[in-house]
Design an enzyme around this catalytic site. Structure first.
Site, short mmCIF file in Angstrom:
data_model
loop_
_atom_site.label_atom_id
_atom_site.label_comp_id
_atom_site.label_asym_id
_atom_site.label_seq_id
_atom_site.Cartn_x
_atom_site.Cartn_y
_atom_site.Cartn_z
N ARG A 10 46.63 69.74 32.72
CA ARG A 10 45.53 68.80 32.98
C ARG A 10 44.79 68.46 31.68
NH1 ARG A 10 41.84 70.33 38.07
NH2 ARG A 10 40.61 71.60 36.68
N LYS A 54 44.85 78.31 24.20
CA LYS A 54 44.56 79.76 24.30
C LYS A 54 44.61 80.10 25.79
CE LYS A 54 42.16 82.76 25.11
NZ LYS A 54 42.58 83.63 26.24
N ALA A 60 45.00 82.35 29.36
CA ALA A 60 44.36 83.59 29.83
C ALA A 60 45.27 84.78 29.54
CB ALA A 60 44.09 83.50 31.33
N GLU A 61 44.64 85.93 29.28
CA GLU A 61 45.41 87.13 28.94
C GLU A 61 46.26 87.63 30.11
OE1 GLU A 61 42.29 86.40 28.53
OE2 GLU A 61 40.92 88.08 28.84
N GLY A 82 37.02 78.07 33.25
CA GLY A 82 36.85 79.51 33.44
C GLY A 82 35.47 79.80 33.99
N SER A 83 34.99 81.00 33.66
CA SER A 83 33.73 81.43 34.26
C SER A 83 32.52 80.70 33.66
CB SER A 83 33.56 82.94 34.05
OG SER A 83 33.51 83.21 32.66
N GLY A 100 31.64 79.78 29.77
CA GLY A 100 31.40 78.36 29.50
C GLY A 100 30.06 78.15 28.80
N GLU A 144 34.88 73.16 32.81
CA GLU A 144 35.12 73.21 34.26
C GLU A 144 34.82 74.64 34.67
OE1 GLU A 144 35.73 70.66 35.94
OE2 GLU A 144 36.65 69.22 34.58
N CYS A 157 38.46 77.66 41.96
CA CYS A 157 37.04 77.33 41.77
C CYS A 157 36.57 76.31 42.78
CB CYS A 157 36.78 76.87 40.35
SG CYS A 157 37.90 75.60 39.85
N GLU A 214 30.04 83.08 43.60
CA GLU A 214 31.38 82.65 44.00
C GLU A 214 32.23 83.91 44.18
OE1 GLU A 214 33.46 80.82 40.70
OE2 GLU A 214 34.26 79.31 42.05
P1 ADP Z 1 37.96 84.24 34.58
O1 ADP Z 1 38.72 85.42 34.05
O2 ADP Z 1 36.95 84.55 35.62
O3 ADP Z 1 38.81 83.03 34.86
P2 ADP Z 1 36.94 83.86 31.92
O4 ADP Z 1 35.92 82.84 31.61
O5 ADP Z 1 36.69 85.26 31.53
O6 ADP Z 1 37.08 83.70 33.47
O7 ADP Z 1 38.35 83.45 31.34
C1 ADP Z 1 38.81 82.13 31.20
C2 ADP Z 1 39.44 81.96 29.84
O8 ADP Z 1 38.43 82.11 28.85
C3 ADP Z 1 40.52 82.97 29.50
O9 ADP Z 1 41.51 82.31 28.73
C4 ADP Z 1 39.77 83.98 28.65
O10 ADP Z 1 40.60 84.67 27.75
C5 ADP Z 1 38.86 83.06 27.89
N1 ADP Z 1 37.66 83.69 27.32
C6 ADP Z 1 36.97 84.76 27.76
N2 ADP Z 1 35.92 85.01 26.94
C7 ADP Z 1 35.98 84.08 25.95
C8 ADP Z 1 35.19 83.78 24.80
N3 ADP Z 1 34.12 84.49 24.49
N4 ADP Z 1 35.58 82.74 24.03
C9 ADP Z 1 36.64 82.00 24.34
N5 ADP Z 1 37.41 82.21 25.40
C10 ADP Z 1 37.09 83.23 26.20
#
Ligand code: ADP
Length: 489
Positions: free
Chosen positions: A169, A184, A186-187, A238-239, A243, A260, A294, A392
């Site tokens: 997207r 980048k 998500a882990e 993300g969260s 954000g 978002e 979300c 949420e």
């Molecule tokens: P969730 O795990 O609830 O989806 P996160 O916001 O923690 O929400 O994660 C969403 C993405 O943001 C992931 O790719 C995570 O690695 C990344 N992320 C988490 N913390 C940071 C940060 N400080 N800076 C940039 N990216 C981050």
């Protein structure tokens, strides 16, 4: 990907920077686990800020110096179409990787690949329609010309709940606009992202146009994206907490940012609603991806006359949901993604229970299936100070509140600092328009629980975000408007 795993050719163990598959400069790696059973699905580079800086530099060079900057819109469109077609040919392999690393049921994973790929197709089409304007000038000897130009390097930070679609997207729009990107992922779900990039490489994007950096320590890399003047835009899903952090950290450079973030979606069923349809939509909206989306309905407001009937119908459906390992074809609900999510969901349920809410179904972990499984749950009489109401939940929990009047429910629904999606069910046309106007959200589902589409603008109001993704509006996040005044004509 069952039993003794034969890794498909798409499972990568390296990241991709400047056209090369590489390890972290530190040589560190981290494992990616399957949330259904804890097994290791793969291992990827654990990159740090130095690696990310190389990726930004590669994207910058590609934007400024490489052939990419000279590509026509049609050429960018053709590359995106090739990428689309390669993803389409590998739906099964990508879905297996996604299901294994995210726990998502395999059928849903296939659905996500199709949905996510629709963004690549859509933006391949939109690439050729990034029009400017010629505006009638107030002066006879002048012409006002407006053109749209790509931002430059865009950093895309994505979550685990839609490991493919949240990337496409953003990436589809950014590439269509002519930006170069650093992803980048998500882990928890880097393997789907790497598979996607592998197919982009095969599609033939020039080196440095698409880069991906994997890490399990995102913050320093996030800070680099915020602070580096070479990164012209950040797009994050993300969260809300992260954000806000990114927004604050990128404010100094007045950086373009689109966010978002989380929602707290109301799902309102009025007395006039068609209850069968409303229950179908409730199941679809609440239990997709085990409630980890979300736009999932978060607070169910049921009007007093249909309250009990709706709960009866819903309960019958929820009781029959099949929970288990997502790789099994008949499973509808997989595990939660990780311990943090699991603890959050069970903690919120306990919080509501202790504040007087009534558990009508579930409300417990399903240890026999594995550590991260939680029962689909229905809870009624949820008080407005319960976390299930104010936050949420991101889990398979239906939280129910009874209401009497339309005015009362609008106030309650809008009593949140978030405003992403909202849903309501009514067969009264005046009520439909009234309520659709009054809900403080970016997206409204009227008699419908699944509303996302590549053609439609996705995004929130209030603390749910900034900007829109998908639709023709999605391009705007990645272009600058330039006004050219042609004078002395
Ligand atoms: P969730 O795990 O609830 O989806 P996160 O916001 O923690 O929400 O994660 C969403 C993405 O943001 C992931 O790719 C995570 O690695 C990344 N992320 C988490 N913390 C940071 C940060 N400080 N800076 C940039 N990216 C981050």
């Amino acid at each position: 990907l069952q039993g003794t795993r034969t890794f498909s050719s798409l499972v990568q163990s390296k990241a991709f920077i400047n056209g090369n598959w590489i390890n972290a400069s530190s040589n560190k790696t981290f494992d990616v686990g399957n949330p259904a059973n804890g097994s290791v699905v793969g291992s990827v580079p654990n990159m740090d800020v130095n690696d990310a800086a190389l990726a930004v530099q590669a994207a910058k060079n590609a934007f400024e110096q490489s052939e990419w900057s000279k590509f026509t819109a049609k050429e960018r469109s053709s590359l995106l179409k090739k990428w689309f077609s390669l993803i389409d040919k590998n739906v099964n392999e990508i879905s297996s990787i996604m299901s294994a690393e995210s726990g998502k049921p395999i059928n849903e994973a296939r659905g996500e690949v199709a949905y996510g790929n629709a963004f690549i197709e859509w933006f391949a089409e939109e690439a050729r329609r990034i029009y400017g304007d010629i505006i009638p000038s107030p002066a006879k000897d002048r012409e006002i010309i407006v053109m749209k130009q790509p931002l430059g390097v865009a950093a895309l930070i994505t979550p685990w709940n839609f490991p493919l679609a949240m990337i496409t997207r953003k990436a589809g729009a950014a590439l269509a606009a002519g930006c170069t990107i650093v992803i980048k992922p998500a882990e928890d779900t880097p393997l789907t992202a790497l598979a996607l990039v592998k197919l982009a490489e095969e599609a033939g994007f020039p080196e440095g146009v698409i880069n991906i950096v994997t890490t399990n320590n995102a913050a320093p890399i996030g800070e680099l994206f915020c602070k580096s003047p070479d990164v012209k835009g950040i797009s994050f899903t993300g969260s809300t907490e992260v954000g806000k952090w990114l927004f604050r950290n990128s404010s100094d450079g007045i950086k373009r940012i689109s966010l978002e973030l989380g929602g707290n979606a109301p799902f309102i069923v009025f007395n006039t609603a068609n209850l069968e349809k409303a229950v179908d939509a409730a199941i679809a909206s609440k239990f997709r991806n085990c409630g980890q989306t979300c736009v999932s309905a978060n607070r169910f407001f049921l009007q007093h006359q249909i309250h009990d009937k709706f709960i009866d119908l819903l309960k019958q459906r929820v009781e029959s949901l099949k929970v288990g390992d997502g790789s099994q074809p008949d499973v509808q609900i997989g595990p939660l993604i990780n311990n943090m999510q699991f603890n959050k969901v069970s903690g919120y349920v306990e919080d509501a229970r202790s504040k007087g809410a009534e558990i009508l179904f579930g409300g417990n972990p399903l240890e026999k299936l594995g550590k991260l499984f939680y029962s689909p749950t229905i809870i009624s009489n949820v008080p407005s100070n319960a976390k299930l109401y104010t936050e949420e939940v991101f889990g398979p929990v239906v939280s129910i509140v009874k209401f009497k009047t339309e005015e009362e429910v609008i106030l309650a629904a809008n009593n949140s600092r978030r405003g992403l999606a909202g849903y309501f069910f009514s067969e009264n046309i005046q009520q439909v328009f009234r309520v659709a106007r009054l809900l403080e959200v970016g997206m409204v589902g009227v008699n419908e629980g699944l509303i996302s589409a590549a053609e439609a603008p996705f995004g929130g109001v209030k603390e749910s975000g900034i900007g829109r993704e998908g639709s023709h509006h999605g391009i705007d996040e990645y272009v600058e408007i330039k006004y050219i005044c042609m004078g002395n004509l």
